[in-house]
Design a protein around this motif. Structure first.
Motif: not given
Length: 129
Positions: A105-119
């Motif tokens: 879950q932490e890994s998935e959350l980190a990926k989501e945060n990276q995608l949001l940062a890129l957007e």
């Protein structure tokens, strides 16, 4: 009455005997929970106490109490240790599974945060042009 604790050795032996506990378990309980108001429980005093209780109970009723459990069915140390070991293995497996799920879950959350940062960076670039 139910909340009253059997303090004296007499009542500990009486209650333990009535409930069908093995004599060895009652003796262990006496040793682990001595009454500070009473003298040391020597072997002779312990045997005398058990004898006295058995005599008193035999006077009250010659029919043994029928309880929902039987002392002879209580677990021996080896079986109890095996059950505890199995429970510990299940607990360890559950903890491992929970840790893995949490890590995922932490890994998935980190990926989501990276995608949001890129957007957000893309949006800023578009605004800057």
């Amino acid at each position: 009455q139910a909340s009253v604790v059997a303090q004296s050795a007499y009542y500990k032996v009486l209650v333990g005997t009535i409930l069908g506990y093995k004599a060895s378990n009652i003796v262990a309980h006496l040793e682990e929970n001595p009454d500070p108001q009473e003298p040391f429980m020597s072997l002779a005093r312990t045997e005398q106490l058990f004898s006295m209780i058995q005599e008193e109970l035999s006077i009250l009723c010659s029919i043994p109490a029928k309880l929902p459990w039987k002392a002879e069915n209580s677990l021996d140390v080896e079986t109890a240790e095996a059950k505890i070991s199995n429970l510990q293995k299940r607990i360890d497996a559950d903890n491992h599974r929970i840790a893995q799920e949490s890590s995922k879950q932490e890994s998935e959350l980190a990926k989501e945060n990276q995608l949001l940062a890129l957007e957000q960076k893309k949006k800023k670039r578009k605004k800057g042009k």
